[in-house]
Design a protein around this motif. Structure first.
Motif, PDB file in Angstrom:
ATOM      1  N   TYR A 187     -88.915  80.350  21.689  1.00 54.76           N
ATOM      2  CA  TYR A 187     -89.381  81.518  20.943  1.00 54.76           C
ATOM      3  C   TYR A 187     -90.700  81.235  20.234  1.00 54.76           C
TER       4      TYR A 187
ATOM      5  N   SER B 248     -97.870  85.839  22.422  1.00 56.00           N
ATOM      6  CA  SER B 248     -97.721  87.290  22.271  1.00 56.00           C
ATOM      7  C   SER B 248     -98.976  87.972  21.742  1.00 56.00           C
TER       8      SER B 248
ATOM      9  N   MET C 166     -93.908  83.600  20.772  1.00 53.82           N
ATOM     10  CA  MET C 166     -94.730  84.121  19.667  1.00 53.82           C
ATOM     11  C   MET C 166     -96.191  83.701  19.813  1.00 53.82           C
TER      12      MET C 166
ATOM     13  N   THR D 132     -95.035  92.563  23.200  1.00 57.69           N
ATOM     14  CA  THR D 132     -93.962  91.689  23.672  1.00 57.69           C
ATOM     15  C   THR D 132     -92.627  92.299  23.268  1.00 57.69           C
TER      16      THR D 132
ATOM     17  N   VAL E 130     -94.645  92.399  18.459  1.00 54.06           N
ATOM     18  CA  VAL E 130     -93.501  91.704  19.030  1.00 54.06           C
ATOM     19  C   VAL E 130     -92.262  92.465  18.598  1.00 54.06           C
TER      20      VAL E 130
ATOM     21  N   ALA F 195     -90.012  88.706  14.545  1.00 55.81           N
ATOM     22  CA  ALA F 195     -90.471  89.897  15.269  1.00 55.81           C
ATOM     23  C   ALA F 195     -91.101  90.893  14.301  1.00 55.81           C
TER      24      ALA F 195
END
Length: 611
Positions: free
Chosen positions: A536, A543, A540, A548, A383, A561
């Motif tokens: 978010y 992902s 996540m 991502t 991510v 991230a």
């Protein structure tokens, strides 16, 4: 202008009109064939009835033919040309309407396909966009008119030759009267054509401005801004500027237009018909070299020849005028795309393992680089976040990754291969995206999520994507659930959702599409902090198993991230995890700390608390 240039322009006009015939023939052969046949019978009827029919009647009277013979001849002519009238009505009522629909459909399909195939840069180029709007301006109607004009010119030349030959046999000096309309149409008609083309081209930017105001004033998406702001006055000012521009164009060409129109009318009509009358009267009354029957035939032949010639030159003038539109049409349709959507190439792997920018530079305008010597690499199912101030080049990186643009210098590599070598459509299927400058379509919620992609269980796929985006519950409360129409443009019961709810539906597009790389460009710009956190969290959760990439100006959303790229002036100035960048105490730390202070409204909020 040199003779060589004039000859080149005439050849281009002929070539453009021939192109129109070829294009329409490729869509509807029957339309071109019927148009040609109609032109032939029109000229045959005109010449026959005005010259040969009258001459034969006079001859039969001079030969003392019986009434029955004369009546029989007239009856046969009536039946023949009466049948042609029936055909004319059939052509007008059946052939033209049905072929018009087919030609309209196919031409605009061709134009829209071209518009879909040209690169994004074209729509950000005002000059190119002007050509596109000119190509769209009544394309089907102007194409069919070009076919009509083209065949009228071809058979008009033949008809004029036949009429002149007939007139020459009656009186060789009579053909001298064709000089005047030749001057009127070729000289002054050509000058008039230049004026009309100048007006058409000069008005294009003003008409675009007026059309933009028209769209703003009647589309629902602008209604609120118009009512709670003073933008209406600015729109009216812009509209008045467009009108003033049109008036200035009219003033620019007014004097020459009036002068050349008067000269054309005088030389084309007045001198011809008055000359014919004076010449015929002289031969009949003064020199007594012509009887009344010959006078009637000559006058009819000369009138017909003149009208055919006038019509021929008018068609040539219209062909020249229409040739300018056809030039815009051809320029657009034959434009060679720099990044054609149907570009072939090697087929990419279904799984993306790495994305790499190698010394990439890019500028939308020459001399104004947005990205300069940019290098970074993403590997594995990570991510990744792109952060930075506005104008840092974040969205441009995504455009380059998607091949909406190509780098000015350097390479973008996916799985170690320059993306320019891939089959473009197959390459783009590797990505799903929710763009910052999204558009909601006047379609159902489901169609807005799936965006035309094919799925085994479309309803289930749409609902899952909406759930991930955190908006399924809201959609299910609508009258028709996921089948509710978005906007009220075509459905009075359509859903009018808040900006945040619309953004979540757009984000659901990225969740719905099965892609190896999912990209979210400012996906929470219209959301409150709680909705942003939930979104978010959904990103996540979804992902796993792929790369991502998301862009966000709110750094609180990038803490989880795997890697953060801090951009400034088109370069990566810092990269690492949130914690690593905070410990670095650089630009990222400074930006995060300032945002955190704003979130908590606490000036004493420091770096330690942020970490």
């Amino acid at each position: 202008m040199s003779n060589k240039s004039n000859r080149k322009n005439r050849l281009k006009v002929f070539s453009n009109n021939a192109y129109a015939v070829k294009t329409v023939f490729g869509i509807s052969k029957s339309r071109v064939i019927h148009t040609a046949f109609f032109a032939i019978i029109g000229y045959v009827e005109w010449i026959f009835m005005s010259i040969y029919f009258l001459r034969h009647i006079v001859q039969m009277l001079e030969d003392n033919k019986s009434f029955e013979a004369i009546a029989g001849y007239i009856g046969i002519c009536f039946l023949v040309f009466g049948s042609l009238c029936i055909y004319s009505d059939y052509r007008s009522s059946v052939i033209i309407p049905f072929t018009d629909i087919k030609i309209y459909r196919e031409l605009y399909k061709k134009l829209y396909a071209k518009a879909r195939n040209v690169e994004l840069r074209c729509f950000e180029d005002a000059e190119f966009y002007n050509k596109y709007t000119l190509a769209l301006d009544g394309a089907a109607q102007k194409m069919t008119i070009s076919v009509e004009i083209f065949v009228q010119i071809i058979f008009g030349v033949i008809a004029a030759a036949v009429a002149f030959a007939s007139m020459y046999l009656i009186d060789p000096y009579a053909i001298l009267f064709v000089i005047s309309p030749i001057i009127g149409n070729f000289v002054f008609g050509g000058l008039m054509n230049k004026i009309w083309n100048g007006i058409y081209v000069d008005n294009a930017p003003h008409n675009r401005k007026a059309e933009y105001v028209n769209r703003v004033m009647h589309l629902a998406e602008f209604a609120k801004e118009i009512r709670y702001s003073s933008i209406h006055d600015l729109m009216m000012k812009r509209y008045q500027e467009a009108v003033k521009g049109n008036q200035q164009v009219a003033d620019k060409y007014a004097f020459k237009g009036v002068l050349f129109r008067w000269l054309k009318s005088t030389t084309t009509f007045a001198l011809v018909f008055e000359g014919i009358m004076i010449y015929s009267a002289y031969r009949t009354i003064v020199s007594k070299t012509m009887g009344l029957p010959e006078l009637a035939i000559l006058f009819s032949a000369m009138s017909t020849s003149s009208w055919i010639l006038i019509g021929l030159f008018n068609n040539i003038t219209e062909a020249m005028k229409n040739g300018e539109f056809l030039e815009h049409f051809r320029t657009f349709v034959e434009y060679e795309e720099k990044i054609p959507e149907d570009q072939d190439g090697i087929m990419p792997e279904e799984k993306v393992y790495s994305i790499e920018f190698c010394n990439v530079s890019f500028a939308y305008k020459e001399g104004q680089p947005i990205i300069e010597n940019l290098s970074f690499k993403i590997e594995g199912n990570k991510v990744c976040a792109l952060v930075g101030h506005n104008g840092a080049g974040k969205s441009t990186i995504i455009k380059l990754l998607f091949r909406l643009y190509d780098p000015t210098e350097g390479q973008v590599l996916v799985n170690g291969v320059d993306v320019r070598k891939y089959n473009l459509k197959a390459y783009r299927k590797l990505f799903s995206a929710a763009f910052q400058d999204y558009k909601v379509m006047a379609m159902s919620v489901r169609d807005n999520v799936l965006m035309g992609e094919q799925f085994d269980n479309p309803d289930e796929t749409a609902e899952h994507a909406l759930r991930c985006a955190g908006v399924l519950e809201k959609v299910q409360s609508l009258p028709k659930g996921i089948h509710t129409m978005m906007t009220r443009e075509f459905d009075s019961e359509g859903a009018v959702l808040s900006g945040g709810e619309q953004q979540k539906i757009v984000v659901a597009r990225a969740f719905a599409k099965k892609a190896s790389v999912k990209v979210f460009d400012e996906p929470s710009s219209a959301l409150d902090p709680i909705a942003e956190y939930d979104l978010y969290k959904g990103i996540m959760d979804e992902s796993r198993g792929h790369i991502t990439v998301f862009i966000s100006h709110r750094l609180s959303s990038v803490k989880d991230a795997d890697v953060v790229f801090m951009l400034e002036q088109g370069k990566v100035i810092e990269q690492g995890t949130h914690k690593e960048l905070m410990n670095l105490n650089g630009k990222y730390c400074e930006m995060f700390t300032k945002q955190a202070q704003n979130y908590l409204a606490d000036e004493n909020y420091g770096k330690e608390a942020a970490v």
